[in-house]
Design an enzyme around this catalytic site. Sequence first.
Site, PDB file in Angstrom:
ATOM      1  N   GLU A  21       1.376  -1.920  -9.254  1.00 33.17           N
ATOM      2  CA  GLU A  21       0.131  -1.996  -8.470  1.00 33.17           C
ATOM      3  C   GLU A  21      -0.979  -2.566  -9.338  1.00 33.17           C
ATOM      4  O   GLU A  21      -1.132  -2.159 -10.494  1.00 33.17           O
ATOM      5  CB  GLU A  21      -0.336  -0.605  -8.002  1.00 33.17           C
TER       6      GLU A  21
ATOM      7  N   GLU B 292       2.943   7.334  -9.026  1.00 30.83           N
ATOM      8  CA  GLU B 292       1.832   7.927  -9.748  1.00 30.83           C
ATOM      9  C   GLU B 292       1.911   9.442  -9.963  1.00 30.83           C
ATOM     10  O   GLU B 292       1.061  10.194  -9.471  1.00 30.83           O
ATOM     11  CB  GLU B 292       0.512   7.562  -9.046  1.00 30.83           C
TER      12      GLU B 292
HETATM   13  C1  BGC Z   1      -2.700   4.676  -3.539  1.00 32.25           C
HETATM   14  C2  BGC Z   1      -3.610   4.091  -2.528  1.00 32.25           C
HETATM   15  C3  BGC Z   1      -4.837   3.513  -3.171  1.00 32.25           C
HETATM   16  C4  BGC Z   1      -4.462   2.607  -4.305  1.00 32.25           C
HETATM   17  C5  BGC Z   1      -5.665   2.136  -5.021  1.00 32.25           C
HETATM   18  C6  BGC Z   1      -2.379   3.647  -4.538  1.00 32.25           C
HETATM   19  O1  BGC Z   1      -1.418   4.139  -5.398  1.00 32.25           O
HETATM   20  O2  BGC Z   1      -1.525   5.104  -2.926  1.00 32.25           O
HETATM   21  O3  BGC Z   1      -3.956   5.059  -1.583  1.00 32.25           O
HETATM   22  O4  BGC Z   1      -5.542   2.769  -2.238  1.00 32.25           O
HETATM   23  O5  BGC Z   1      -3.566   3.237  -5.190  1.00 32.25           O
HETATM   24  O6  BGC Z   1      -6.473   3.219  -5.356  1.00 32.25           O
END
Ligand code: BGC
Length: 353
Positions: A293, A176
């Site tokens: 993710e 990110e």
């Molecule tokens: C972050 C996490 C977070 C998740 C959802 C991830 O990329 O590293 O800390 O919980 O995104 O927000």
Amino acid sequence: MKSKNAARAILVFTVLSLIAPGCRKNVSTDRKNLKNEPAPSSLYANKMNQRLARSVNLGNALEAPNEGDWGMIIRKEYLDSIAAVGFTAVRIPIKWSAHASKQNPFTVNPAFFNRVDEVVSWSLEAGLNAIVDFHHYDELTANPSEHKDRWLGIWGQISVHFKNAPDSIFFELLNEPHDKLTSDLWNRYLAEAIDLIRQDNPTRMIISGPVNWNAFDQLNVLVLPPDTMLIATFHYYLPFHFTHQGAGWVDGSDAWLGTTWSGTDNEKKALEDDFSIAVNWGKTYNRPIFLGEFGAYSKADSLSRLRWTTFVRETAESANIAWAYWEFGAGFGIYDREQNRWRDGLLHALIPL
Ligand code: BGC
């Protein structure tokens, strides 16, 4: 780590080096006018991306300042169980920056490297592929020019460390990118990191995504070098007020508690339209896509979570997008670590019976 597939890797490299300019050494680093071009070939990358078809993030462990700080410690039996229920890979978020010296040569703490090795080995022994992900380098995103050499210096060590490791280990350059790491800077940085990694890992699969927290709608400003062993990634948490309701790290998110996701035609269409942006980008630039993710926090109602998770997973799979759920055993978790059991509903939203 010794390669079990050395002969195969040499063969693959020989074949690929004929079609993959980016995997040769001495690649030009003169990238003043960065412009994205379709990859010369996507055959190998697509095949490798399929190894990530159904993955899960081992979140809240090694990307905490110290493993355990956020309550999650990775155990061997988790990896065995993850493989047994049908996942193909794990993404391992790692806060390398908290375990390396501040001065050149930015040496990574050997004990930390050993721990990463242990988790990677458990994954491979379980038959999973493993993504070594560079997570939460907040100083780099806040102050890119001051931290770039350190980021590259740490990558140089990771690259040498895994140079003989099997091809089931994937590298992800940076989770990110956002803030001061603008697309212009990020495109240059990622190209440098890829050149560096290619010196010791000519055929290693490398994952990289766009700025604004790997947003799908920033793919259009992502520039990847002409290297065929790359996978583009994006993250998906929309509608954000639904997926992040009550999330302690998101200011104001308590006000969103009670937001549902019913899977109406409009809700589904919004999601499909978003995904089609990523899919079209992948087609235009001949790149496989990995949804690294997605997940809805446990404060959302469970039926909405099941519906949303199922629909994201189905939408990704129908477009041949490999995915990794966020995450295994913490706030979005599909596994209840106290009871030592899977949360069956969520699990089967991801891995249907
Ligand atoms: C972050 C996490 C977070 C998740 C959802 C991830 O990329 O590293 O800390 O919980 O995104 O927000």
